[in-house]
Design a protein around this motif. Structure first.
Motif, PDB file in Angstrom:
ATOM      1  N   ASP A   1       0.866  -1.182   0.000  1.00 33.12           N
ATOM      2  CA  ASP A   1       0.000   0.000   0.000  1.00 33.12           C
ATOM      3  C   ASP A   1       0.907   1.238   0.000  1.00 33.12           C
ATOM      4  O   ASP A   1       1.432   1.614  -1.040  1.00 33.12           O
ATOM      5  CB  ASP A   1      -0.893  -0.112   1.240  1.00 33.12           C
ATOM      6  CG  ASP A   1      -1.979   0.944   1.317  1.00 33.12           C
ATOM      7  OD1 ASP A   1      -2.402   1.452   0.276  1.00 33.12           O
ATOM      8  OD2 ASP A   1      -2.411   1.259   2.439  1.00 33.12           O
ATOM      9  N   THR A   2       1.148   1.854   1.141  1.00 32.77           N
ATOM     10  CA  THR A   2       2.069   2.997   1.183  1.00 32.77           C
ATOM     11  C   THR A   2       3.516   2.552   0.923  1.00 32.77           C
ATOM     12  O   THR A   2       4.345   3.339   0.492  1.00 32.77           O
ATOM     13  CB  THR A   2       2.038   3.694   2.561  1.00 32.77           C
ATOM     14  OG1 THR A   2       2.491   2.771   3.552  1.00 32.77           O
ATOM     15  CG2 THR A   2       0.651   4.187   2.904  1.00 32.77           C
ATOM     16  N   GLY A   3       3.801   1.302   1.240  1.00 35.08           N
ATOM     17  CA  GLY A   3       5.151   0.776   1.046  1.00 35.08           C
ATOM     18  C   GLY A   3       6.010   0.828   2.298  1.00 35.08           C
ATOM     19  O   GLY A   3       7.127   0.298   2.311  1.00 35.08           O
TER      20      GLY A   3
ATOM     21  N   THR B   1       5.738  -0.651   5.291  1.00 33.64           N
ATOM     22  CA  THR B   1       6.012  -1.942   5.921  1.00 33.64           C
ATOM     23  C   THR B   1       7.117  -2.679   5.161  1.00 33.64           C
ATOM     24  O   THR B   1       8.094  -3.147   5.754  1.00 33.64           O
ATOM     25  CB  THR B   1       4.741  -2.821   5.942  1.00 33.64           C
ATOM     26  OG1 THR B   1       3.678  -2.068   6.529  1.00 33.64           O
ATOM     27  CG2 THR B   1       4.959  -4.091   6.728  1.00 33.64           C
TER      28      THR B   1
ATOM     29  N   VAL C   1      -9.591  -3.597   0.184  1.00 34.21           N
ATOM     30  CA  VAL C   1     -10.006  -4.920  -0.293  1.00 34.21           C
ATOM     31  C   VAL C   1      -9.892  -5.958   0.815  1.00 34.21           C
ATOM     32  O   VAL C   1      -9.088  -5.806   1.743  1.00 34.21           O
ATOM     33  CB  VAL C   1      -9.174  -5.368  -1.521  1.00 34.21           C
ATOM     34  CG1 VAL C   1      -9.519  -4.549  -2.755  1.00 34.21           C
ATOM     35  CG2 VAL C   1      -7.670  -5.307  -1.234  1.00 34.21           C
TER      36      VAL C   1
HETATM   37  P1  IMP Z   1       1.797  -0.403   3.834  1.00 36.31           P
HETATM   38  O1  IMP Z   1       2.867  -0.389   4.871  1.00 36.31           O
HETATM   39  O2  IMP Z   1       1.007   0.861   3.812  1.00 36.31           O
HETATM   40  O3  IMP Z   1       2.296  -0.773   2.453  1.00 36.31           O
HETATM   41  O4  IMP Z   1       0.716  -1.439   4.309  1.00 36.31           O
HETATM   42  C1  IMP Z   1       0.786  -2.765   4.074  1.00 36.31           C
HETATM   43  C2  IMP Z   1      -0.165  -3.510   4.993  1.00 36.31           C
HETATM   44  O5  IMP Z   1      -1.392  -2.809   5.216  1.00 36.31           O
HETATM   45  C3  IMP Z   1      -0.558  -4.805   4.333  1.00 36.31           C
HETATM   46  O6  IMP Z   1       0.387  -5.819   4.603  1.00 36.31           O
HETATM   47  C4  IMP Z   1      -1.921  -5.062   4.925  1.00 36.31           C
HETATM   48  O7  IMP Z   1      -1.794  -5.735   6.158  1.00 36.31           O
HETATM   49  C5  IMP Z   1      -2.492  -3.691   5.165  1.00 36.31           C
HETATM   50  N1  IMP Z   1      -3.392  -3.284   4.068  1.00 36.31           N
HETATM   51  C6  IMP Z   1      -3.151  -2.334   3.133  1.00 36.31           C
HETATM   52  N2  IMP Z   1      -4.176  -2.210   2.287  1.00 36.31           N
HETATM   53  C7  IMP Z   1      -5.104  -3.122   2.676  1.00 36.31           C
HETATM   54  C8  IMP Z   1      -6.423  -3.484   2.172  1.00 36.31           C
HETATM   55  O8  IMP Z   1      -6.940  -2.939   1.172  1.00 36.31           O
HETATM   56  N3  IMP Z   1      -7.058  -4.470   2.845  1.00 36.31           N
HETATM   57  C9  IMP Z   1      -6.529  -5.096   3.932  1.00 36.31           C
HETATM   58  N4  IMP Z   1      -5.307  -4.795   4.431  1.00 36.31           N
HETATM   59  C10 IMP Z   1      -4.604  -3.804   3.808  1.00 36.31           C
END
Ligand code: IMP
Ligand code: MG
Length: 185
Positions: free
Chosen positions: A107-109, A111, A157
């Protein structure tokens, strides 16, 4: 004991089980070709990635092993700093190994960026990433992804490992909640 509010009829299917299975098979075949004759360790991030991992590894036709990590974000801190708390670290050292991170969604990247940095410090022979879903529009850090299942628009989602309030991970498809899904009864 109250029953769970299972509003599965308020979900709209976005990727069918067939579409997902087809793409996961392609990814497995590509990974098998790319790592042919090499060591391979799949590192999956709990819990969202388990469904994808279970299908993907059965389409990887070369010898490989798997290990797991569990992470949790420090609330709002993830948004700004990308600080991720490690709830469970890998069981084995990865120094000198070809590591492939298996992620459900980027998503944002933040993690993934944090995980990559942390694992790179352990000096693997190589470090690549496979993710099923890529919400590229939402990216805040430019993190490299080597294998992408599907690019998806900016929508929340569920299904195929992804949860809302820990539910819906078992759905064989990926779905978008319809208007009203999040409303209270
Ligand atoms: P990031 O650090 O923003 O890239 O977030 C990644 C984590 O957010 C993923 O591993 C998911 O656990 C959670 N996440 C992001 N988007 C979704 C979604 O649309 N549905 C469910 N979990 C999400
Ligand atoms: Mg996740």
């Amino acid at each position: 004991m109250s029953h769970v509010d299972w509003k599965v009829d308020e979900l709209e299917i976005f990727l069918t089980a067939e579409q997902i299975q087809q793409r996961v098979a392609e990814l497995g075949a590509q990974i098998s070709r790319d790592y042919e004759g090499q060591d391979l360790l799949l590192v999956a991030v709990l819990k969202g990635s388990v469904v994808f991992l279970a299908d993907l590894m059965r389409h990887i036709t070369i010898p490989h092993s798997v290990d797991f990590m569990a992470t949790s974000s420090y609330g709002a801190a993830t948004e700004s700093t990308g600080v991720v708390r490690i709830l469970k670290d890998l069981d084995i050292p990865i120094t000198g190994r070809n590591v492939l991170i298996v992620e459900d969604i980027v998503d944002t990247g933040h993690t993934l960026d944090y995980l990559r940095r942390m694992l790179m410090e352990r000096e693997p022979a190589s470090l690549r990433v496979v993710c099923l879903l890529d919400k590229r529009e939402r990216r805040e850090v430019d993190v490299p992804i080597d294998y992408v299942g599907f690019e998806i628009p900016n929508a929340f989602v569920v299904g195929y490992g992804l949860d809302y309030a820990e539910l819906y991970r078992n759905l064989p498809y990926v779905a978008i909640p319809k208007e009203g899904f999040f409303d209270q009864e």
